[in-house]
Design a protein around this motif. Structure first.
Motif, PDB file in Angstrom:
ATOM      1  N   ASN A   1       1.058  -1.251   0.077  1.00  0.00           N
ATOM      2  CA  ASN A   1       0.158   0.034   0.083  1.00  0.00           C
ATOM      3  C   ASN A   1       0.914   1.272   0.089  1.00  0.00           C
ATOM      4  N   GLY A   2       0.582   2.366  -0.624  1.00  0.00           N
ATOM      5  CA  GLY A   2       1.051   3.621  -0.456  1.00  0.00           C
ATOM      6  C   GLY A   2       2.068   4.079  -1.368  1.00  0.00           C
ATOM      7  N   ASN A   3       2.927   4.587  -0.824  1.00  0.00           N
ATOM      8  CA  ASN A   3       4.162   5.040  -1.844  1.00  0.00           C
ATOM      9  C   ASN A   3       5.452   4.276  -1.589  1.00  0.00           C
ATOM     10  N   LEU A   4       5.985   3.979  -2.939  1.00  0.00           N
ATOM     11  CA  LEU A   4       7.383   3.412  -2.789  1.00  0.00           C
ATOM     12  C   LEU A   4       8.530   4.267  -2.242  1.00  0.00           C
ATOM     13  N   VAL A   5       9.008   4.076  -1.121  1.00  0.00           N
ATOM     14  CA  VAL A   5      10.026   4.900  -0.750  1.00  0.00           C
ATOM     15  C   VAL A   5      11.555   4.265  -0.733  1.00  0.00           C
ATOM     16  N   GLU A   6      11.626   3.018  -1.257  1.00  0.00           N
ATOM     17  CA  GLU A   6      12.889   2.443  -1.347  1.00  0.00           C
ATOM     18  C   GLU A   6      13.183   0.968  -1.663  1.00  0.00           C
ATOM     19  N   GLN A   7      14.094   0.790  -2.730  1.00  0.00           N
ATOM     20  CA  GLN A   7      14.064  -0.639  -3.342  1.00  0.00           C
ATOM     21  C   GLN A   7      15.349  -0.787  -3.614  1.00  0.00           C
ATOM     22  N   GLY A   8      16.043  -2.060  -3.728  1.00  0.00           N
ATOM     23  CA  GLY A   8      17.320  -2.452  -3.925  1.00  0.00           C
ATOM     24  C   GLY A   8      17.812  -3.665  -3.898  1.00  0.00           C
ATOM     25  N   GLU A   9      18.882  -3.959  -4.114  1.00  0.00           N
ATOM     26  CA  GLU A   9      19.379  -5.445  -4.152  1.00  0.00           C
ATOM     27  C   GLU A   9      19.846  -6.187  -2.826  1.00  0.00           C
ATOM     28  N   LEU A  10      19.716  -7.245  -2.618  1.00  0.00           N
ATOM     29  CA  LEU A  10      20.095  -8.286  -1.596  1.00  0.00           C
ATOM     30  C   LEU A  10      20.851  -9.337  -2.113  1.00  0.00           C
ATOM     31  N   SER A  11      21.757  -9.842  -1.081  1.00  0.00           N
ATOM     32  CA  SER A  11      22.560 -11.116  -1.523  1.00  0.00           C
ATOM     33  C   SER A  11      21.596 -12.047  -1.809  1.00  0.00           C
ATOM     34  N   GLY A  12      22.244 -13.162  -2.555  1.00  0.00           N
ATOM     35  CA  GLY A  12      22.011 -14.394  -2.843  1.00  0.00           C
ATOM     36  C   GLY A  12      20.608 -14.191  -3.897  1.00  0.00           C
ATOM     37  N   GLY A  13      20.705 -13.156  -4.772  1.00  0.00           N
ATOM     38  CA  GLY A  13      19.790 -13.122  -5.725  1.00  0.00           C
ATOM     39  C   GLY A  13      18.525 -12.321  -5.310  1.00  0.00           C
ATOM     40  N   ARG A  14      18.373 -11.806  -4.051  1.00  0.00           N
ATOM     41  CA  ARG A  14      17.130 -11.649  -3.561  1.00  0.00           C
ATOM     42  C   ARG A  14      17.055 -10.101  -3.775  1.00  0.00           C
ATOM     43  N   HIS A  15      16.005  -9.569  -3.590  1.00  0.00           N
ATOM     44  CA  HIS A  15      15.861  -7.843  -3.714  1.00  0.00           C
ATOM     45  C   HIS A  15      14.639  -7.622  -2.393  1.00  0.00           C
ATOM     46  N   TYR A  16      14.462  -6.441  -2.450  1.00  0.00           N
ATOM     47  CA  TYR A  16      13.614  -5.606  -1.501  1.00  0.00           C
ATOM     48  C   TYR A  16      12.929  -4.464  -2.073  1.00  0.00           C
ATOM     49  N   ALA A  17      11.838  -4.046  -1.534  1.00  0.00           N
ATOM     50  CA  ALA A  17      10.839  -2.805  -1.751  1.00  0.00           C
ATOM     51  C   ALA A  17      10.383  -2.518  -0.324  1.00  0.00           C
TER      52      ALA A  17
ATOM     53  N   ARG B   1       0.499   7.156  -6.288  1.00  0.00           N
ATOM     54  CA  ARG B   1       0.270   6.350  -7.374  1.00  0.00           C
ATOM     55  C   ARG B   1      -0.758   5.479  -6.904  1.00  0.00           C
ATOM     56  N   PHE B   2      -1.535   5.045  -7.965  1.00  0.00           N
ATOM     57  CA  PHE B   2      -2.679   4.095  -7.692  1.00  0.00           C
ATOM     58  C   PHE B   2      -2.656   2.695  -8.610  1.00  0.00           C
ATOM     59  N   MET B   3      -2.735   1.572  -7.734  1.00  0.00           N
ATOM     60  CA  MET B   3      -2.214   0.245  -8.687  1.00  0.00           C
ATOM     61  C   MET B   3      -3.367  -0.560  -8.524  1.00  0.00           C
ATOM     62  N   ILE B   4      -3.599  -1.273  -9.530  1.00  0.00           N
ATOM     63  CA  ILE B   4      -4.600  -2.401  -9.657  1.00  0.00           C
ATOM     64  C   ILE B   4      -3.785  -3.654 -10.038  1.00  0.00           C
ATOM     65  N   VAL B   5      -3.973  -4.658  -9.422  1.00  0.00           N
ATOM     66  CA  VAL B   5      -3.351  -6.154  -9.765  1.00  0.00           C
ATOM     67  C   VAL B   5      -4.304  -7.129 -10.023  1.00  0.00           C
ATOM     68  N   ALA B   6      -4.296  -7.728 -11.224  1.00  0.00           N
ATOM     69  CA  ALA B   6      -5.264  -8.763 -11.426  1.00  0.00           C
ATOM     70  C   ALA B   6      -4.765 -10.320 -10.989  1.00  0.00           C
ATOM     71  N   VAL B   7      -5.504 -11.091 -10.425  1.00  0.00           N
ATOM     72  CA  VAL B   7      -5.061 -12.475 -10.002  1.00  0.00           C
ATOM     73  C   VAL B   7      -6.219 -13.373 -10.266  1.00  0.00           C
ATOM     74  N   GLU B   8      -5.696 -14.606 -10.658  1.00  0.00           N
ATOM     75  CA  GLU B   8      -6.899 -15.540 -11.358  1.00  0.00           C
ATOM     76  C   GLU B   8      -7.577 -16.205 -10.135  1.00  0.00           C
ATOM     77  N   ASP B   9      -6.822 -16.459  -8.946  1.00  0.00           N
ATOM     78  CA  ASP B   9      -7.531 -16.971  -7.885  1.00  0.00           C
ATOM     79  C   ASP B   9      -7.872 -16.039  -6.723  1.00  0.00           C
ATOM     80  N   PHE B  10      -9.250 -15.778  -6.829  1.00  0.00           N
ATOM     81  CA  PHE B  10      -9.730 -14.680  -6.075  1.00  0.00           C
ATOM     82  C   PHE B  10     -11.170 -14.864  -5.551  1.00  0.00           C
ATOM     83  N   ASN B  11     -11.428 -14.658  -4.183  1.00  0.00           N
ATOM     84  CA  ASN B  11     -12.949 -15.356  -3.797  1.00  0.00           C
ATOM     85  C   ASN B  11     -14.069 -14.070  -4.257  1.00  0.00           C
ATOM     86  N   MET B  12     -13.438 -12.943  -4.441  1.00  0.00           N
ATOM     87  CA  MET B  12     -14.218 -12.111  -4.651  1.00  0.00           C
ATOM     88  C   MET B  12     -14.150 -11.295  -6.062  1.00  0.00           C
TER      89      MET B  12
END
Length: 900
Positions: free
Chosen positions: A161-177, A252-263
């Protein structure tokens, strides 16, 4: 949530929380089998509350650590909750919790779960407690900061939710936001997504000069189906700022589509998660109905940003505060987007049809409850047509009583008073009334609020007397409301009745009430019925009037107007109110259907009715979309609701006979309609084009029906050619439906071809399953086909859309195929309810609602239905969701019997 954990929650027991959570720092290390969740909660005591333990909700979690102000603290588990008997005595303290959950095993799709190798959430109503321990109630509002960590190759997109304030790389092929939502919100509005997605993006500048980023995220390969969703979002933003002066409030305002959803979708603050059904559309894969559905649902969820998010509900009994109001807003949006008066009326007709099909039966059955319920066992069971659709009608009546401008002023006052708060339905009604002192609502507010407190659908009886010597017409209205469970006696409602009077040649008459000055006369006015019986006398009428009552369906009531067929024919031909024009035709059809279904008359359509339908079809100025609605007979389910005892097979036979008569007697007219309503220009999901396609599809269906009964191969052949050549899904599916519904021999090769063309598109395959399950029953073939389709390689009970496409289509929308004399349909229903309940109680509970009205059934259906419900109720590990439904259905107390 299995047997032994259920307890009744009562509205009267509400207590404000003794503790509040002001800020939340969440950190997720996302793995399908074991996701680690770390939370840091800033908790405040209520200084007015007595010292007491801190109870945090939790479900299906593995607790790893609990610290208070950095120190270990003793705790215990009780009924799934984490209880700290002696939290720090500070007025404010920090609680740190570390736990894990297993998203890949979460088949309930509530909380944090996996779908198509991604992570998604659904927290309304009580899903957040399946993510971490929390005060999971809507009146605890906090500011959230969320950090997501995941494998970058598998989950390149990390959203919250909200606004993206930071993102970057982590070790082991991982990342964060890291995300921050500056607006306090309850836990049910929390969301996260981690998946391999692509986005359609659009930057817009709103009226205040601020720039915003809009994003619609979908899986790879679906990006070309997102244009309409984006356009709908932009239109919603513009409309809300124009109509109610409510701006977009995030970067920003985001919409995400997912195939498995009860509503259908979820309004999480700034990160709306949608069922793919209400995002993905292209002319080749989506019908006009799908395009309109996307526009409506996108609008609904966006409008929640203010009516639900900025101001939310104090407790779940107030659910209609956000849902009824937002349904009203999306209905108004859809009407405004439609254009002219006739197109607006079509939208209104469709909304009322939905209300009557789902909410009226609910009001008359064992699950009857007020718009603001008094109690529940499982809150998920109260996401109902009463809370949503009837709640919207309550808001619409307020709008009628204070006027468009007055309602807008009331909305402004509502947000001035309550922005950032969790409030009640009473708070909303008070704001609308206070902004309009002296209005019909303000002077009757306490009485009007009975709509929130009393269940049931009032019946309004209208009778008029005309005195030709004096030109006076006295209209008397009476209201009554049948008992419902827990409410044996009802007090009168405040019912706005929009009305007009017509002469028998269709001329609108001027309405001047006795004692009024002639200058006050008008062609339409709103009467306010607030007593059990009231009368109004109109003067200076020079002709015998035909009353046109409840125009625009101005109140959610059943109207007994006592009109003759001749008077209804006048309204059908001449009423200036398009809704009542449609209603007159439906009443004419309904009286014939009910008389035949109850054995009081043969299943015969008389010449007057046939000619009236021909006049509608051939009318030179009526919109095609209106004609298509007016020429459809009332559904089998709606007919059943009008009868005291229901024989589903008899109703089906009568309705099919009358459809065949319409097909036969209007054969030449249907051919004319088919030829004159082709859309030859490029596809656009506009109201005008959609109306022409709808009428052409109806004409084709009627021509195929007549051809099948007369053994004429021409029209089935033309339908098959249309199916093959169609340039859009509306026409292709319309042609396929015409073949399937008429049981034409070409239906089988067409169904096979359809599956071959679209076997990789889940939403189109849902249409394929649904079409077969909704086909008119013929010698038991439809039921047998549905049972066979359960074993089809493309069918899965785990996907709610697919389960609904087959099971709900059969049980809810095909009464003759489901209600079988051999009880096989009921056995099938019970088996599926119990099977789904083990995976997804919310979905199972919705399927269980199919049997709400079993008491109305004739024998042998009635006893067989009772036995099936009892079999479900006897299952020892039944979920609370399903148990509440079936036990209410079986309840045999006096109030339930009275309601039936």
């Amino acid at each position: 949530m299995r047997e032994g954990t259920a307890h009744l929650v009562r509205r009267e027991d509400y207590l404000a929380p003794a503790y509040r959570i002001r800020s939340v720092d969440l950190c997720f290390d996302l793995e399908p089998a074991k996701t680690l969740v770390s939370s840091r909660l800033q908790i405040e005591r209520d200084p007015q509350a007595a010292p007491q333990p801190l109870r945090l909700h939790g479900e299906g979690l593995t607790l790893l650590r609990v610290l208070a102000n950095g120190e270990s603290v003793s705790f215990r588990h009780e009924d799934g909750s984490l209880v700290i008997d002696h939290p720090p005595e500070d007025a404010s303290f920090t609680l740190e919790i570390r736990n894990s959950c297993c998203p890949e095993k979460n088949t309930e799709l509530s909380g944090l779960y996996t779908s198509a190798s991604g992570f998604f959430t659904q927290c309304e109503a009580e899903g957040f407690r399946r993510i971490t321990y929390f005060l999971d109630r809507p009146d605890v509002m906090a500011v959230y900061t969320v950090t997501l960590r995941a494998d970058k190759a598998k989950y390149p997109v990390l959203l919250s939710n909200g606004n993206l304030v930071e993102q970057g790389e982590l070790s082991g092929g991982r990342h964060y936001a890291k995300w921050h939502d500056p607006f306090p919100k309850p836990s049910y509005l929390f969301a996260l997504v981690a998946a391999d997605l692509v986005a359609r993006e659009q930057r817009i500048r709103t009226r205040n000069g601020q720039e915003h980023l809009l994003q619609v995220f979908v899986r790879r390969g679906d990006l070309d189906k997102t244009e309409h969703a984006m356009n709908s979002l932009i239109a919603s933003i513009v409309w809300d700022e124009t109509r109610f002066k409510l701006p977009l409030d995030l970067e920003r305002f985001m919409i995400v589509a997912v195939e498995d959803f009860n509503m259908g979708a979820m309004e999480n603050k700034g990160l709306n998660i949608f069922n793919t059904k209400f995002v993905l559309a292209s002319p080749a894969t989506a019908t006009d109905v799908d395009f309109f559905g996307i526009e409506s649902v996108v609008a609904h969820e966006y409008f929640h940003n203010w009516t639900g998010n900025r101001v939310t509900c104090r407790d779940w009994f107030q659910l209609s505060l956000k849902e009824g109001l937002t349904v009203f807003r999306d209905q108004e949006f859809s009407m405004d987007m439609s254009g002219g008066a006739s197109a607006r009326a079509v939208r209104r007709i469709e909304d009322v049809r939905q209300l009557r099909a789902s909410q009226f039966p609910e009001d008359a059955g064992p699950m009857a409850h007020p718009v603001r319920p008094d109690s529940y066992v499982a809150i998920d069971n109260f996401y109902t047509a009463t809370v949503y659709e009837k709640g919207a009608e309550v808001v619409r009546m307020m709008h009628t009583l204070v006027g468009r401008e007055g309602f807008a002023n009331g909305m402004t006052l509502y947000f001035q008073r309550h922005d950032g708060q969790a409030v009640t339905c009473d708070d909303f009604a008070q704001a609308i009334a206070d902004a309009n002192p002296g209005s019909a609502l303000a002077v009757r507010l306490d009485t009007f609020k009975r709509w929130y407190a009393q269940a049931g659908t009032p019946t309004v009886t209208a009778r008029g007397h005309y005195d030709p010597e004096t030109g006076r017409y006295t209209l008397t209205l009476q209201q009554r409301c049948a008992p419902s469970p827990g409410q044996p006696v009802k007090q009168p409602f405040v019912i706005p009745v929009a009305m007009g009077l017509l002469s028998h040649d269709g001329t609108p008459l001027q309405l001047q009430l006795e004692g009024e000055d002639a200058s006050a006369a008008s062609a339409e006015r709103v009467l306010v019925l607030e007593e059990a019986e009231q009368s109004w006398t109109f003067v200076n009428l020079g002709a015998v009037p035909v009353p046109s009552l409840l125009r625009g369906f101005s109140a959610p009531v059943i109207l007994d107007d006592g009109l003759s067929d001749a008077e209804r024919l006048v309204l059908l031909a001449h009423d200036t109110d398009a809704f009542n024009r449609w209603e007159a035709g439906q009443r004419l059809a309904l009286s014939r259907l009910c008389a035949a279904a109850s054995g009081q008359a043969p299943a015969h359509l008389d010449d007057a009715f046939i000619e009236a339908m021909r006049a509608v079809l051939r009318h030179p100025t009526l919109d095609a979309s209106f004609k298509e609605l007016a020429l459809q007979l009332p559904s089998e389910g709606y007919v059943a609701e009008q009868l005291a005892v229901v024989d589903p097979q008899r109703i089906h036979a009568v309705r099919e006979s009358m459809r065949a008569q319409l097909a036969q007697h209007l054969h030449a007219d249907w051919m004319w309609a088919w030829e004159h309503h082709q859309v030859r220009e490029g596809y656009q999901p506009t109201v005008a084009q959609a109306g022409r396609r709808a009428l052409a599809n109806l004409a084709l269906a009627m021509l195929c029906l007549h051809a099948q009964r007369s053994a004429d191969p021409v029209w089935p052949g033309r339908a098959y050619q249309r199916f093959k050549d169609a340039g859009n899904m509306t026409e292709r599916l319309g042609a396929l439906s015409a073949l399937v519904e008429s049981h034409a021999e070409l239906a089988e090769p067409a169904l096979a071809r359809f599956h071959e063309l679209f076997q990789g598109d889940a939403l189109v395959l849902d249409k394929w399953f649904a079409l077969q399950a909704r086909a008119p029953e013929h010698e038991g073939r439809v039921f047998a086909r549905v049972k066979a389709l359960l074993k089809h390689p493309d069918f899965s009970l785990r996907n709610p859309n697919r389960a609904r496409s087959l099971l709900f289509s059969l049980t809810m929308f095909n009464p003759a195929a489901f209600h079988r004399p051999d009880a096989a349909g009921y056995v099938f229903w019970a088996d599926r309810v119990m099977e789904i309940d083990a995976m997804n109680p919310q979905l199972a509970a919705r399927l269980a609602r199919v049997m709400d009205r079993w008491r109305k059934l004739a024998e042998p259906y009635r006893e067989a239905a009772r036995a099936a419900i009892q079999r479900v109720a006897a299952k020892p590990d039944l979920s609370n969701d399903v148990r509440e439904i079936v036990m209410r259905a079986l309840a045999d107390d006096a109030s339930a019997a009275a309601a039936e």
